[in-house]
Design a protein around this motif. Sequence first.
Motif, PDB file in Angstrom:
ATOM      1  N   MET A  17       0.982  -1.108  -0.006  1.00  0.00           N
ATOM      2  CA  MET A  17       0.037  -0.150  -0.009  1.00  0.00           C
ATOM      3  C   MET A  17       0.786   1.347  -0.080  1.00  0.00           C
ATOM      4  O   MET A  17       0.497   2.113  -0.697  1.00  0.00           O
ATOM      5  N   TYR A  18       1.899   1.112   0.757  1.00  0.00           N
ATOM      6  CA  TYR A  18       2.958   2.331   0.765  1.00  0.00           C
ATOM      7  C   TYR A  18       3.542   2.477  -0.827  1.00  0.00           C
ATOM      8  O   TYR A  18       3.421   3.680  -1.124  1.00  0.00           O
ATOM      9  N   VAL A  19       3.790   1.449  -1.392  1.00  0.00           N
ATOM     10  CA  VAL A  19       4.404   1.479  -2.623  1.00  0.00           C
ATOM     11  C   VAL A  19       3.268   2.036  -3.786  1.00  0.00           C
ATOM     12  O   VAL A  19       3.485   2.867  -4.589  1.00  0.00           O
ATOM     13  N   GLN A  20       2.204   1.322  -3.619  1.00  0.00           N
ATOM     14  CA  GLN A  20       0.948   1.874  -4.518  1.00  0.00           C
ATOM     15  C   GLN A  20       0.901   3.487  -4.302  1.00  0.00           C
ATOM     16  O   GLN A  20       0.389   4.177  -5.329  1.00  0.00           O
ATOM     17  N   LYS A  21       0.601   3.992  -3.032  1.00  0.00           N
ATOM     18  CA  LYS A  21       0.427   5.250  -2.822  1.00  0.00           C
ATOM     19  C   LYS A  21       1.379   6.245  -3.493  1.00  0.00           C
ATOM     20  O   LYS A  21       1.150   7.253  -4.126  1.00  0.00           O
ATOM     21  N   ALA A  22       2.990   5.842  -3.139  1.00  0.00           N
ATOM     22  CA  ALA A  22       3.789   6.439  -4.029  1.00  0.00           C
ATOM     23  C   ALA A  22       3.917   6.296  -5.488  1.00  0.00           C
ATOM     24  O   ALA A  22       4.060   7.585  -6.059  1.00  0.00           O
ATOM     25  N   GLU A  23       3.480   5.166  -6.039  1.00  0.00           N
ATOM     26  CA  GLU A  23       3.678   4.983  -7.490  1.00  0.00           C
ATOM     27  C   GLU A  23       2.421   5.914  -8.144  1.00  0.00           C
ATOM     28  O   GLU A  23       2.537   6.340  -9.459  1.00  0.00           O
ATOM     29  N   ARG A  24       1.235   6.116  -7.405  1.00  0.00           N
ATOM     30  CA  ARG A  24       0.152   6.737  -8.003  1.00  0.00           C
ATOM     31  C   ARG A  24       0.599   8.227  -8.175  1.00  0.00           C
ATOM     32  O   ARG A  24       0.148   9.046  -8.844  1.00  0.00           O
ATOM     33  N   LYS A  25       1.664   8.756  -7.352  1.00  0.00           N
ATOM     34  CA  LYS A  25       2.145  10.062  -7.429  1.00  0.00           C
ATOM     35  C   LYS A  25       3.521  10.223  -8.131  1.00  0.00           C
ATOM     36  O   LYS A  25       4.160  10.964  -8.078  1.00  0.00           O
ATOM     37  N   ASN A  26       3.735   9.302  -8.989  1.00  0.00           N
ATOM     38  CA  ASN A  26       4.782   9.021  -9.991  1.00  0.00           C
ATOM     39  C   ASN A  26       6.155   9.091  -9.100  1.00  0.00           C
ATOM     40  O   ASN A  26       7.183   9.611  -9.459  1.00  0.00           O
ATOM     41  N   ARG A  27       6.059   8.151  -7.971  1.00  0.00           N
ATOM     42  CA  ARG A  27       7.299   8.126  -7.293  1.00  0.00           C
ATOM     43  C   ARG A  27       7.654   6.367  -7.509  1.00  0.00           C
ATOM     44  O   ARG A  27       6.759   5.765  -7.947  1.00  0.00           O
ATOM     45  N   THR A  28       8.597   5.885  -6.826  1.00  0.00           N
ATOM     46  CA  THR A  28       9.075   4.446  -7.163  1.00  0.00           C
ATOM     47  C   THR A  28       8.949   3.689  -5.996  1.00  0.00           C
ATOM     48  O   THR A  28       9.149   4.239  -4.756  1.00  0.00           O
ATOM     49  N   GLN A  29       9.055   2.444  -6.175  1.00  0.00           N
ATOM     50  CA  GLN A  29       9.156   1.475  -5.061  1.00  0.00           C
ATOM     51  C   GLN A  29      10.688   1.768  -4.263  1.00  0.00           C
ATOM     52  O   GLN A  29      10.784   1.654  -3.327  1.00  0.00           O
ATOM     53  N   ALA A  30      11.609   1.721  -5.156  1.00  0.00           N
ATOM     54  CA  ALA A  30      13.068   2.094  -4.855  1.00  0.00           C
ATOM     55  C   ALA A  30      13.235   3.460  -3.955  1.00  0.00           C
ATOM     56  O   ALA A  30      13.694   3.523  -2.899  1.00  0.00           O
ATOM     57  N   GLU A  31      12.206   4.533  -4.186  1.00  0.00           N
ATOM     58  CA  GLU A  31      12.260   5.550  -3.309  1.00  0.00           C
ATOM     59  C   GLU A  31      11.620   5.284  -1.950  1.00  0.00           C
ATOM     60  O   GLU A  31      11.999   5.737  -0.824  1.00  0.00           O
ATOM     61  N   VAL A  32      10.495   4.419  -1.922  1.00  0.00           N
ATOM     62  CA  VAL A  32       9.686   3.803  -0.828  1.00  0.00           C
ATOM     63  C   VAL A  32      10.724   3.060   0.158  1.00  0.00           C
ATOM     64  O   VAL A  32      10.784   3.356   1.410  1.00  0.00           O
ATOM     65  N   ASP A  33      11.591   2.282  -0.504  1.00  0.00           N
ATOM     66  CA  ASP A  33      12.491   1.484   0.123  1.00  0.00           C
ATOM     67  C   ASP A  33      13.678   2.459   0.804  1.00  0.00           C
ATOM     68  O   ASP A  33      13.784   2.075   1.814  1.00  0.00           O
ATOM     69  N   GLU A  34      13.967   3.352  -0.001  1.00  0.00           N
ATOM     70  CA  GLU A  34      15.050   4.430   0.551  1.00  0.00           C
ATOM     71  C   GLU A  34      14.518   4.817   1.888  1.00  0.00           C
ATOM     72  O   GLU A  34      15.357   5.223   2.781  1.00  0.00           O
ATOM     73  N   VAL A  35      13.379   5.495   1.858  1.00  0.00           N
ATOM     74  CA  VAL A  35      12.710   6.085   2.870  1.00  0.00           C
ATOM     75  C   VAL A  35      12.816   5.140   4.093  1.00  0.00           C
ATOM     76  O   VAL A  35      12.917   5.590   5.317  1.00  0.00           O
ATOM     77  N   ILE A  36      12.210   3.827   3.754  1.00  0.00           N
ATOM     78  CA  ILE A  36      11.928   3.123   5.088  1.00  0.00           C
ATOM     79  C   ILE A  36      13.438   2.609   5.532  1.00  0.00           C
ATOM     80  O   ILE A  36      13.520   2.523   6.885  1.00  0.00           O
ATOM     81  N   CYS A  37      14.511   2.172   4.637  1.00  0.00           N
ATOM     82  CA  CYS A  37      15.522   1.780   5.111  1.00  0.00           C
ATOM     83  C   CYS A  37      16.532   3.112   5.679  1.00  0.00           C
ATOM     84  O   CYS A  37      16.868   2.822   6.781  1.00  0.00           O
ATOM     85  N   TRP A  38      16.122   4.172   5.611  1.00  0.00           N
ATOM     86  CA  TRP A  38      16.780   5.481   5.841  1.00  0.00           C
ATOM     87  C   TRP A  38      16.020   5.456   7.633  1.00  0.00           C
ATOM     88  O   TRP A  38      16.832   5.810   8.705  1.00  0.00           O
ATOM     89  N   LEU A  39      14.622   5.529   7.692  1.00  0.00           N
ATOM     90  CA  LEU A  39      14.069   5.324   9.085  1.00  0.00           C
ATOM     91  C   LEU A  39      14.594   4.385   9.980  1.00  0.00           C
ATOM     92  O   LEU A  39      14.993   4.601  10.992  1.00  0.00           O
ATOM     93  N   THR A  40      14.636   2.944   9.385  1.00  0.00           N
ATOM     94  CA  THR A  40      14.848   1.875  10.304  1.00  0.00           C
ATOM     95  C   THR A  40      16.265   1.270  10.164  1.00  0.00           C
ATOM     96  O   THR A  40      16.843   0.618  11.248  1.00  0.00           O
ATOM     97  N   GLY A  41      17.063   1.775   9.354  1.00  0.00           N
ATOM     98  CA  GLY A  41      18.450   1.074   9.368  1.00  0.00           C
ATOM     99  C   GLY A  41      18.624  -0.075   8.550  1.00  0.00           C
ATOM    100  O   GLY A  41      19.360  -0.934   8.575  1.00  0.00           O
ATOM    101  N   TYR A  42      17.459  -0.771   8.083  1.00  0.00           N
ATOM    102  CA  TYR A  42      17.648  -1.939   7.486  1.00  0.00           C
ATOM    103  C   TYR A  42      18.230  -1.581   5.987  1.00  0.00           C
ATOM    104  O   TYR A  42      18.114  -0.790   5.365  1.00  0.00           O
ATOM    105  N   SER A  43      19.150  -2.754   5.551  1.00  0.00           N
ATOM    106  CA  SER A  43      19.407  -2.554   4.197  1.00  0.00           C
ATOM    107  C   SER A  43      18.390  -3.125   3.317  1.00  0.00           C
ATOM    108  O   SER A  43      17.327  -3.498   3.835  1.00  0.00           O
ATOM    109  N   GLN A  44      18.673  -2.955   2.004  1.00  0.00           N
ATOM    110  CA  GLN A  44      17.500  -3.383   1.027  1.00  0.00           C
ATOM    111  C   GLN A  44      17.226  -4.708   1.316  1.00  0.00           C
ATOM    112  O   GLN A  44      15.992  -5.345   1.273  1.00  0.00           O
ATOM    113  N   GLU A  45      18.279  -5.662   1.341  1.00  0.00           N
ATOM    114  CA  GLU A  45      18.010  -7.039   1.633  1.00  0.00           C
ATOM    115  C   GLU A  45      17.329  -7.311   2.970  1.00  0.00           C
ATOM    116  O   GLU A  45      16.390  -8.311   2.948  1.00  0.00           O
TER     117      GLU A  45
END
Length: 125
Positions: A17-45
């Motif tokens: 749902m986060y990805v869909q919300k972003a993609e509806r506004k011409n943002r990407t899954q990669a950007e969603v992942d970047e934001v979540i990883c920045w917040l939590t410290g998770y790597s992409q993997e």
Amino acid sequence: MTDHKIFHMPFAKVYPMYVQKAERKNRTQAEVDEVICWLTGYSQEGLQEQVAAGNDFTTFFAQAPNMNPNVALIKGVVCGVRVEDIEHPLMRNIRYMDKLIDELAKGKAMEKILRQRVLALAGSD
């Protein structure tokens, strides 16, 4: 604070749902992942492992490698509540993530979402 349903909701159910919300506004899954990883410290993997494991939000945040030390710079309203005023740590972290995704979907520049400009200014003292 009561035990909210969202605490036990699988992160993998909300993530698309986060990805869909972003993609509806011409943002990407990669950007969603970047934001979540920045917040939590998770790597992409690590993020993808959390999605695949189906962990709930409680586990997702409990296993987060390192919440970003600059989360206090995230301010504003999500679901009618100021994120900086939320006392329960897990709910506050969930709302921080919601706020970052909202900012992404609203077209805010990535450096502002990740609070980089503020940090650059603070570091120039």
